[in-house]
Design an enzyme around this catalytic site. Structure first.
Site, mmCIF file in Angstrom:
data_model
loop_
_atom_site.group_PDB
_atom_site.id
_atom_site.type_symbol
_atom_site.label_atom_id
_atom_site.label_comp_id
_atom_site.label_asym_id
_atom_site.label_seq_id
_atom_site.Cartn_x
_atom_site.Cartn_y
_atom_site.Cartn_z
ATOM 1 N N HIS A 215 0.815 -1.216 0.000
ATOM 2 C CA HIS A 215 0.000 0.000 0.000
ATOM 3 C C HIS A 215 0.849 1.266 0.000
ATOM 4 O O HIS A 215 0.406 2.315 -0.434
ATOM 5 C CB HIS A 215 -1.033 -0.035 1.133
ATOM 6 C CG HIS A 215 -2.141 -0.977 0.821
ATOM 7 N ND1 HIS A 215 -2.109 -2.297 1.209
ATOM 8 C CD2 HIS A 215 -3.266 -0.834 0.074
ATOM 9 C CE1 HIS A 215 -3.187 -2.903 0.737
ATOM 10 N NE2 HIS A 215 -3.902 -2.038 0.054
ATOM 11 N N GLU A 456 -10.678 -11.757 -4.311
ATOM 12 C CA GLU A 456 -9.249 -11.659 -4.003
ATOM 13 C C GLU A 456 -8.737 -12.842 -3.198
ATOM 14 O O GLU A 456 -7.540 -12.949 -2.940
ATOM 15 C CB GLU A 456 -8.891 -10.323 -3.356
ATOM 16 C CG GLU A 456 -9.853 -9.802 -2.319
ATOM 17 C CD GLU A 456 -9.544 -8.376 -1.878
ATOM 18 O OE1 GLU A 456 -8.578 -7.766 -2.348
ATOM 19 O OE2 GLU A 456 -10.293 -7.871 -1.026
ATOM 20 N N ASP A 480 -4.221 -8.897 -3.993
ATOM 21 C CA ASP A 480 -4.354 -9.965 -3.007
ATOM 22 C C ASP A 480 -4.552 -11.323 -3.669
ATOM 23 O O ASP A 480 -4.078 -12.334 -3.148
ATOM 24 C CB ASP A 480 -5.514 -9.659 -2.047
ATOM 25 C CG ASP A 480 -5.084 -8.670 -0.994
ATOM 26 O OD1 ASP A 480 -4.011 -8.879 -0.401
ATOM 27 O OD2 ASP A 480 -5.786 -7.668 -0.799
ATOM 28 N N CYS A 527 -9.551 -4.219 -10.198
ATOM 29 C CA CYS A 527 -9.087 -2.989 -9.558
ATOM 30 C C CYS A 527 -7.732 -3.144 -8.881
ATOM 31 O O CYS A 527 -7.286 -2.246 -8.175
ATOM 32 C CB CYS A 527 -10.127 -2.481 -8.561
ATOM 33 S SG CYS A 527 -10.440 -3.635 -7.226
HETATM 34 C C1 PEP Z 1 -6.400 -5.802 -4.431
HETATM 35 O O1 PEP Z 1 -6.166 -6.602 -3.525
HETATM 36 O O2 PEP Z 1 -6.097 -5.999 -5.631
HETATM 37 C C2 PEP Z 1 -7.040 -4.521 -4.117
HETATM 38 C C3 PEP Z 1 -7.423 -3.698 -5.065
HETATM 39 O O3 PEP Z 1 -7.182 -4.180 -2.805
HETATM 40 P P1 PEP Z 1 -5.979 -3.636 -1.903
HETATM 41 O O4 PEP Z 1 -4.799 -3.364 -2.801
HETATM 42 O O5 PEP Z 1 -6.436 -2.412 -1.228
HETATM 43 O O6 PEP Z 1 -5.739 -4.775 -0.966
HETATM 44 MG MG MG Z 2 -7.042 -6.338 -1.614
#
Ligand code: PEP
Ligand code: MG
Length: 590
Positions: A215, A456, A480, A527
């Site tokens: 993140h 995910e 994920d 996403c």
């Molecule tokens: C993902 O896991 O691809 C996602 C978009 O969520 P995050 O990156 O916030 O875990």
């Molecule tokens: Mg995620």
């Protein structure tokens, strides 16, 4: 991991040659270039407000620090005088050392100099200088002196406490870019710290840990600031104040570069800015492939104010609003009203375009400050929907805020990290209960709000049918999905080379999710960070994807690829690779 290379002398020890030209290699996770001075930070330094002061505020800030130092000193002197007679003798000695440290010019004068010369605010200057001193003490051979490093840290903490009392949080109006650009060098930066650092206008980030989908990297991309992670040893090698070139494309940091290199990089940076500006010409062009397939390009945002950036890049809606960023970097939880205002702001700004708000995805590398315990294995623990169902009151507050915002635009609710149908039913049940409550209170909301789920966890992708049936839409979170399918921690630099979005197992899970969407007539978007990587656009189109959600700054790059793609040809090529279980050759995709 060996990341140190000195091109002038590959056998040279990086630590001995820190004033010579040196390049350090990591992973470029946010594109672009930065040239600036290193600000080497420890964990404590990241927790205080960081901002640079306008010239007219310097004198007052120095007074603020001086007063905090002397009132801390008085406090300690009072404490030593009031020590009970039976107090251990060492305690009086420690207090004496602390009083001496407070008066030591190395602490006081050098900190004042950082305020004067670098325009740092007092907290930032103090933690930087304190860290330097503590590190110098820890490197001393003598055991007694080595332990004084801990005293420095304690003294700094005491003064910080006093400073925080004099002004709680940084007023960002005071931030002005008065001095040369700065590049943060840290062991790691938590997502919450990244949000805190947003106001400080740093030119780039370098971290020893982290991976491309951590993140930290995601937030750096959303800030449009170049970043290189997984450097391994940057903090031991780069000194505070070193001149750095950060190359976010190649994942390289040049330390104390030559003037020719600076010139070359200034040109590269200029070209990069011009190329980005040229892309804006396709912003309003309809997003479809050469064979006429419409492709939805949506934005991922972490905070409500990013909605403007999403619109400036031609986003057709918000595909992922990571609501947990409203909850991070603070001790309390946002109230229903505060959340409602944030969601409403985005819904209103997007003027009827879809706004997909993900319910709290706390856990793994995103933690709440108020959460004292850390699970043994947080990525596999009480995360996301599991966390929310374990704290129904908190979840209900968020659901009510989301429903209230749905009266002001096309809000869709997205549930993260679903593993089983009980979680889907429990979330739907709570949403219905909140709707009844709001109706009883005559509060407006959209009764047919769409409820979607993130794919995910591999279990959901493998047994997708009931989920595709029960939910209104699906969104594939590849960050994920890859982590859990391949068993590779997405934040762990040591295994980042194994984090492979093209692994046939990952591609098959994406393909089967998209196919389930077609069969059950449910929209499927992606996403995760794959969606914003323009080198993967054709691959994803070939898998049948027609909705992509990414960082706003990536939208136009991806659109450029969409405009040149023939989906039919791509689908045939990808189906052949998947059926044969052979790796996809990205370069061969036309
Ligand atoms: C993902 O896991 O691809 C996602 C978009 O969520 P995050 O990156 O916030 O875990
Ligand atoms: Mg995620």
């Amino acid at each position: 991991m060996k990341n140190l290379v000195n091109p002038n002398n590959p056998n040279a020890n990086a630590f001995e040659s820190s004033s010579a030209l040196l390049s350090l290699y990591g992973r470029g996770v946010a594109k672009g270039y930065a040239i600036g001075r290193a600000v080497v930070m420890g964990a404590a330094a990241l927790e205080v407000p960081h901002y640079r002061l306008a010239s007219e505020l310097i004198a007052a800030e120095k007074v603020r620090l001086t007063e905090a130092l002397s009132s801390t000193r008085l406090e300690l002197e009072d404490l030593s005088k009031s020590l009970p007679l039976d107090a251990p003798i060492e305690l009086a000695a420690v207090l004496q050392v602390h009083v001496m440290l407070l008066a030591d010019p190395l602490l006081a004068e050098d900190t004042l100099r950082l305020i004067e010369e670098r325009h740092y605010n007092a907290e930032w200057a103090l933690t930087s200088q304190g860290q330097l001193l503590a590190e110098q003490f820890s490197a001393i051979d003598d055991e007694y002196l080595r332990e004084r490093g801990a005293d420095v840290r304690q003294v700094v903490e005491r003064v910080l406490h006093t400073l925080v009392g004099t002004r709680s949080l940084a007023s960002l109006d005071q931030v002005r870019n008065t001095t040369e650009p700065l590049i943060v060098v840290a062991r790691d930066i938590s997502p919450a710290d990244m949000i805190r650092l947003r106001g400080a206008q740093f030119a780039g980030f370098v971290t020893d840990l982290g991976g491309p989908t951590s993140h930290t990297a995601i937030v750096a991309r959303s800030m449009g600031v170049p970043a290189v992670v997984a450097m391994g040893l940057s903090r031991q090698t780069i000194r505070d104040g070193d001149l750095l070139i950060l190359d976010g494309e190649q994942g390289v940091v040049w330390v104390n570069p030559s003037s020719q290199q600076i010139k070359d990089y200034q040109e590269l940076a200029q070209r990069y800015v011009e190329e980005r500006a040229a892309l804006i010409s396709i912003k309003d062009v309809s997003s479809q492939t050469l064979d006429g397939i419409h492709v939805g390009l949506y934005a991922n945002i972490e905070l409500p104010d990013e909605v403007e950036l999403a619109m400036a890049n031609g986003a057709q809606g918000i595909g992922l609003f990571r609501s947990e960023f409203l909850f991070m970097g603070r001790q309390d939880l946002p109230s229903e009203q505060e959340q409602f205002e944030a969601y409403k702001h985005v819904a209103h700004a997007m003027a009827g375009q879809p706004v997909t708000i993900r319910t709290l995805d706390i856990g793994a590398d995103k933690t709440l400050d108020s959460e004292k315990t850390v699970a043994a294995n947080p990525a596999l623990g009480l995360r996301a929907i599991r966390y929310c169902l374990a704290r129904p009151e908190m979840f209900m507050t968020q659901i009510r805020a989301l429903l209230r915002a749905s009266a002001f635009g096309r809000v869709r609710i997205l549930i993260p990290m679903i593993t089983n149908m009980q979680e889907v039913r429990a979330a739907q049940h709570m949403i219905r209960a909140a709707q009844s409550e709001l109706s009883a209170q005559s509060i407006a909301f959209e009764p047919n709000i769409e409820i979607g789920g993130m794919v995910e966890v591999p279990a959901m992708a493998i047994a997708i049918e009931p989920f595709a049936q029960a939910l209104d839409f699906l969104s594939i979170g590849t960050n994920d999905l890859i982590q859990y399918t391949l068993g590779i921690d997405r934040t762990d630099a040591d295994v980042s080379s194994l984090y492979d979005p093209l692994h046939p197992a990952v591609l098959r899970l994406i393909a089967s999710t998209i196919n389930a969407g077609v069969r059950f007539n449910k929209s499927v978007s992606l996403c995760g960070e794959m969606a914003g990587d323009a080198s993967l656009t054709k691959l994803l189109l070939g898998l049948g994807l027609t909705e992509f959600s990414m960082q706003p700054r990536q939208i136009l790059d991806v659109k450029g690829m969409v405009l040149q793609a023939h989906t039919n040809a791509l689908r045939t090529a990808i189906a052949t690779s998947l059926n044969r279980g052979i790796p996809v050759d990205l370069a061969a995709l036309k």
